[in-house]
Motif scaffolding. Structure first.
Motif, PDB file in Angstrom:
ATOM      1  N   PRO A 177      35.627 -27.515 -23.166  1.00 35.55           N
ATOM      2  CA  PRO A 177      34.719 -26.440 -23.587  1.00 35.55           C
ATOM      3  C   PRO A 177      35.478 -25.151 -23.880  1.00 35.55           C
ATOM      4  N   GLY A 178      35.052 -24.488 -24.954  1.00 38.31           N
ATOM      5  CA  GLY A 178      35.702 -23.242 -25.327  1.00 38.31           C
ATOM      6  C   GLY A 178      37.078 -23.420 -25.913  1.00 38.31           C
ATOM      7  N   GLY A 179      37.497 -24.669 -26.150  1.00 41.24           N
ATOM      8  CA  GLY A 179      38.813 -24.912 -26.735  1.00 41.24           C
ATOM      9  C   GLY A 179      39.952 -24.887 -25.742  1.00 41.24           C
ATOM     10  N   VAL A 180      39.638 -24.808 -24.434  1.00 38.84           N
ATOM     11  CA  VAL A 180      40.679 -24.775 -23.394  1.00 38.84           C
ATOM     12  C   VAL A 180      41.213 -26.189 -23.166  1.00 38.84           C
ATOM     13  N   ILE A 181      42.536 -26.340 -23.142  1.00 40.55           N
ATOM     14  CA  ILE A 181      43.162 -27.659 -23.000  1.00 40.55           C
ATOM     15  C   ILE A 181      43.990 -27.684 -21.729  1.00 40.55           C
ATOM     16  N   THR A 182      43.695 -28.629 -20.839  1.00 39.83           N
ATOM     17  CA  THR A 182      44.465 -28.798 -19.610  1.00 39.83           C
ATOM     18  C   THR A 182      44.765 -30.278 -19.416  1.00 39.83           C
ATOM     19  N   GLU A 183      45.759 -30.557 -18.590  1.00 39.34           N
ATOM     20  CA  GLU A 183      46.086 -31.964 -18.317  1.00 39.34           C
ATOM     21  C   GLU A 183      44.958 -32.664 -17.575  1.00 39.34           C
ATOM     22  N   ALA A 185      41.840 -32.155 -17.825  1.00 38.35           N
ATOM     23  CA  ALA A 185      40.782 -32.405 -18.805  1.00 38.35           C
ATOM     24  C   ALA A 185      41.118 -33.621 -19.661  1.00 38.35           C
ATOM     25  N   PHE A 186      42.377 -33.718 -20.070  1.00 41.29           N
ATOM     26  CA  PHE A 186      42.798 -34.880 -20.861  1.00 41.29           C
ATOM     27  C   PHE A 186      42.667 -36.162 -20.038  1.00 41.29           C
ATOM     28  N   VAL A 187      43.085 -36.110 -18.785  1.00 40.31           N
ATOM     29  CA  VAL A 187      42.988 -37.296 -17.925  1.00 40.31           C
ATOM     30  C   VAL A 187      41.528 -37.724 -17.781  1.00 40.31           C
ATOM     31  N   ALA A 188      40.643 -36.757 -17.558  1.00 39.78           N
ATOM     32  CA  ALA A 188      39.222 -37.079 -17.401  1.00 39.78           C
ATOM     33  C   ALA A 188      38.636 -37.661 -18.679  1.00 39.78           C
ATOM     34  N   ALA A 189      38.990 -37.069 -19.832  1.00 38.24           N
ATOM     35  CA  ALA A 189      38.469 -37.548 -21.115  1.00 38.24           C
ATOM     36  C   ALA A 189      38.980 -38.958 -21.415  1.00 38.24           C
ATOM     37  N   GLU A 190      40.254 -39.189 -21.189  1.00 36.88           N
ATOM     38  CA  GLU A 190      40.834 -40.511 -21.463  1.00 36.88           C
ATOM     39  C   GLU A 190      40.261 -41.563 -20.515  1.00 36.88           C
ATOM     40  N   ARG A 246      50.565 -27.954 -23.366  1.00 34.44           N
ATOM     41  CA  ARG A 246      51.395 -26.761 -23.208  1.00 34.44           C
ATOM     42  C   ARG A 246      50.815 -25.586 -23.993  1.00 34.44           C
ATOM     43  N   GLY A 247      50.184 -25.866 -25.110  1.00 32.36           N
ATOM     44  CA  GLY A 247      49.576 -24.794 -25.903  1.00 32.36           C
ATOM     45  C   GLY A 247      48.376 -24.174 -25.216  1.00 32.36           C
ATOM     46  N   ALA A 248      47.690 -24.950 -24.403  1.00 32.28           N
ATOM     47  CA  ALA A 248      46.601 -24.495 -23.519  1.00 32.28           C
ATOM     48  C   ALA A 248      45.280 -24.144 -24.219  1.00 32.28           C
ATOM     49  N   HIS A 249      45.316 -23.917 -25.539  1.00 31.97           N
ATOM     50  CA  HIS A 249      44.075 -23.563 -26.237  1.00 31.97           C
ATOM     51  C   HIS A 249      44.198 -23.968 -27.704  1.00 31.97           C
ATOM     52  N   VAL A 250      43.082 -24.396 -28.305  1.00 33.31           N
ATOM     53  CA  VAL A 250      43.148 -24.854 -29.691  1.00 33.31           C
ATOM     54  C   VAL A 250      43.605 -23.759 -30.645  1.00 33.31           C
TER      55      VAL A 250
END
Length: 503
Positions: A177-183, A185-190, A246-250
């Protein structure tokens, strides 16, 4: 003074109303050649604007404006040469009838909602038609805005198809949500995507494949981004995922010090969710490399539509297969169909049933009206409707299946007022009139006799229904006379007055 522009009859149009974007493809057909002459893409992000199974007003205003622009381009193309389909976002909305009415008005062509499995089949048609012929099986993966389609096929024939409720828009909104990228979040989505994929994993792996092709936005964008890294491989995709974390946001991925060269800025809002689904698919099916492929849903809709006009209509084989699967009495089905079509020819002008689709649906309903007998005679019209409503029927939209099911369900016994009110493939009056013709045909063929029926004249004075029989014929067929008397009571419930006379 202006004149209405006439477009060449060789123009065909396909509209894909996707969860992320609306796409239009216009092609010119001359001989055996198909030449794309125009494309339009409208990034609507419809799935992102759905709350509690309703489209938010601002999102629908954006969608309506896009539909108006597409409609201007295709409004003059003949109805039989244009097809518009709605996908996962439309499947989610509770009150679809109003939205479909608005969309149809804007486009100038009816919008059909297709099932996920039908969407997968059409995607495969689009990919296989544009990809060179080959002998081995191939897996086609398409990650859309609200759903992911997987198909295994060989040549032009799909063998297994699945549609899963996960896409780049829905997963990005849910896990990033909001374009925030974390590890995490990726683990949960995958992990969630893996759970979805596990439902089809065994069946797909059992068939196997020799090649994996990816179509549509997420896969094509990832392949282009990773082209200089050796293409879309599992290793390269993991590296892309790590850079995105590493970029943390879109926003940072598209511009600034942490920007990834070539990052698809136009897809930035939906890219993380799409990459999570793509990663999960490659891990689940042990895919090392995915080849980008031209062709997607809109091309599949286009080629399927052109096939219909060339009398290569997959819907005809679907009906035949159902008749075989459920052991339909073909001789009786043919009798009912022939009788119904005679009635249609006499009534189509006064009843406004002149569109070729009216004849098709009446014919298909006649062919399948006894499909429920394989379950039980008692209530077989309900069983038949259930089968048609819930079976995967290649070539048919959900709305088409619902209309066909309604005609089968109402071919006998009680005819409830309002039964056709929620139809979107045809209005209530049209549906009721088709049902009336089918019911009369079934009644007249009840004896299942090979003896031909006499000429029975059907007319519609004042919009009603009048049947004229040979003098004395009904006196020698008391069961038919009694059936017609009961039928008059049933048709009255939907506003049709049935009268009988000698001719």
């Amino acid at each position: 003074m202006t004149t209405r522009r006439r477009l060449p009859l060789g123009l065909f149009a396909a509209v894909d109303l996707g969860s992320r974007s609306f796409h239009l493809t216009v092609a010119r057909v001359h001989g055996e050649n198909i030449e794309v002459v125009d494309r339009v893409k409208e990034p609507v992000r419809l799935a992102a604007g759905i709350r509690n199974k309703a489209v938010e007003p601002a999102t629908w205003r954006r969608a309506a404006a896009a539909l108006a622009r597409i409609g201007e381009r295709i409004r003059d193309i003949p109805a039989g040469q244009a097809r518009a389909v709605g996908t996962n976002a439309f499947r989610q909305v509770k009150d679809r009838k109003a939205l479909l009415g608005d969309a149809t008005k804007a486009l100038g062509h009816r919008v059909e909602i297709i099932s996920g499995v039908e969407e997968a089949r059409l995607i495969y048609v689009g990919v296989s038609t544009l990809f060179p012929e080959e002998n081995g099986r191939r897996l086609v993966l398409d990650i859309g805005g609200g759903s992911t389609e997987l198909v295994i096929g060989q040549g032009e024939e799909p063998l297994r198809a699945a549609s899963l409720y996960m896409g780049c828009v829905s997963f990005t909104g849910r896990f990033f949500p909001g374009g925030v990228i974390t590890e995490p979040a990726f683990v949960a989505a995958e992990t969630e995507a893996r759970r979805e994929l596990e439902t089809v994993e065994e069946g797909f792996l059992a068939l196997g494949w020799s090649r994996v092709l990816g179509s549509s936005g997420t896969v094509l964008a990832a392949a282009e981004l990773l082209r200089s890294n050796g293409g879309l491989t599992r290793v390269a995709l993991k590296g892309l995922r790590d850079r995105m974390i590493r970029g943390a946001h879109v926003e940072a991925l598209a511009r600034g010090p942490a920007a990834i060269p070539g990052f698809p800025a136009d897809r930035a809002l939906d890219f993380p969710g799409g990459i999570a689904v793509l990663r999960a698919a490659m891990e689940t099916f042990d895919i090392e490399r995915i080849e980008p492929a031209e062709g997607a849903l809109r091309e599949g809709v286009l080629f399927d539509l052109i096939g219909r006009r060339r009398r290569q209509d997959v819907r005809e084989s679907t009906i035949r297969n159902l008749m075989t699967q459920y052991r339909v009495d073909r001789e009786q089905a043919e009798r009912v169909k022939a009788t119904a079509l005679v009635g249609l020819r006499q009534l189509k002008r006064p009843w406004g049933l002149e569109h070729e689709a009216h004849e098709r649906f009446l014919r298909w309903a006649a062919e399948l009206h006894e499909v429920g007998l394989s379950v039980s005679f008692s209530g077989h019209h309900h069983h038949g409707a259930y089968i048609v409503r819930n079976t995967d029927m290649p070539g048919f939209s959900r709305d088409d299946q619902e209309l066909l099911a309604a005609l089968i369900e109402t071919h006998r016994q009680r005819l409830r007022p309002g039964r056709f009110e929620k139809m979107t493939a045809a209005d209530p009056v049209t549906s009721g009139r088709l049902a009336a013709i089918l019911r009369i045909a079934v009644l007249l063929c009840r004896r299942r006799s090979r003896e031909p029926l006499p000429l029975i004249e059907a007319s519609a004075p004042d919009g009603q229904l009048e049947l004229a029989f040979p003098p004395g014929w009904l006196d020698h067929h008391p069961l038919t006379r009694a059936g017609i008397a009961k039928e008059a009571e049933q048709l009255a419930a939907i506003g049709i007055e049935l009268r009988v006379r000698d001719r």
